[in-house]
Design an enzyme around this catalytic site. Structure first.
Site, PDB file in Angstrom:
ATOM      1  N   HIS A 180       1.082  45.506 128.024  1.00  0.00           N
ATOM      2  CA  HIS A 180      -0.364  45.592 127.794  1.00  0.00           C
ATOM      3  C   HIS A 180      -1.014  46.444 128.890  1.00  0.00           C
ATOM      4  CE1 HIS A 180      -4.344  44.098 126.482  1.00  0.00           C
ATOM      5  NE2 HIS A 180      -4.627  44.205 127.767  1.00  0.00           N
ATOM      6  N   GLU A 181      -0.693  46.139 130.135  1.00  0.00           N
ATOM      7  CA  GLU A 181      -1.273  46.893 131.249  1.00  0.00           C
ATOM      8  C   GLU A 181      -0.788  48.338 131.255  1.00  0.00           C
ATOM      9  OE1 GLU A 181      -3.803  45.725 132.775  1.00  0.00           O
ATOM     10  OE2 GLU A 181      -3.553  43.756 131.853  1.00  0.00           O
TER      11      GLU A 181
ATOM     12  N   HIS B 228      -3.032  50.367 129.228  1.00  0.00           N
ATOM     13  CA  HIS B 228      -4.246  50.764 129.951  1.00  0.00           C
ATOM     14  C   HIS B 228      -3.966  51.957 130.863  1.00  0.00           C
ATOM     15  CE1 HIS B 228      -6.914  47.622 128.637  1.00  0.00           C
ATOM     16  NE2 HIS B 228      -6.134  46.649 129.102  1.00  0.00           N
TER      17      HIS B 228
ATOM     18  N   HIS C  13      -3.670  55.075 128.765  1.00  0.00           N
ATOM     19  CA  HIS C  13      -4.988  55.449 128.265  1.00  0.00           C
ATOM     20  C   HIS C  13      -5.781  56.162 129.353  1.00  0.00           C
ATOM     21  CE1 HIS C  13      -9.218  54.192 126.805  1.00  0.00           C
ATOM     22  NE2 HIS C  13      -8.849  55.294 126.189  1.00  0.00           N
TER      23      HIS C  13
END
Length: 80
Positions: free
Chosen positions: A22-23, A26, A29
């Site tokens: 998940h991180e 980020h 992105h």
């Protein structure tokens, strides 16, 4: 010595792998955001856009094909 680290690699629980991926979404992105207007790049945009890459990567923790590449048994080194 950290019990999660060994010569065989790093041992993560499924929850830890999910959080890591998940991180990582980020991070990608933020690294790949390219825009003329800084006010809408990276995390400075609508919540849906911030979470989309993270959610996609998070799902890899539950995908059998992805786990074959990402996860190995700590003793036998066979894909999980």
């Amino acid at each position: 010595a950290d019990p999660l680290l060994s010569s065989a690699g790093v041992s993560l629980s499924h929850g830890q792998l999910t959080t890591l991926l998940h991180e990582f979404g980020h991070v990608l992105h933020a690294l790949l955001s390219r825009t003329r207007y800084q006010s809408v790049s990276g995390i400075r945009c609508a919540h849906d856009y911030v979470e989309l890459p993270s959610t996609v990567f998070e799902h890899l923790a539950s995908d059998r094909e992805a786990l074959k590449l990402l996860a190995r048994h700590s003793t036998t080194r066979e894909p999980l």
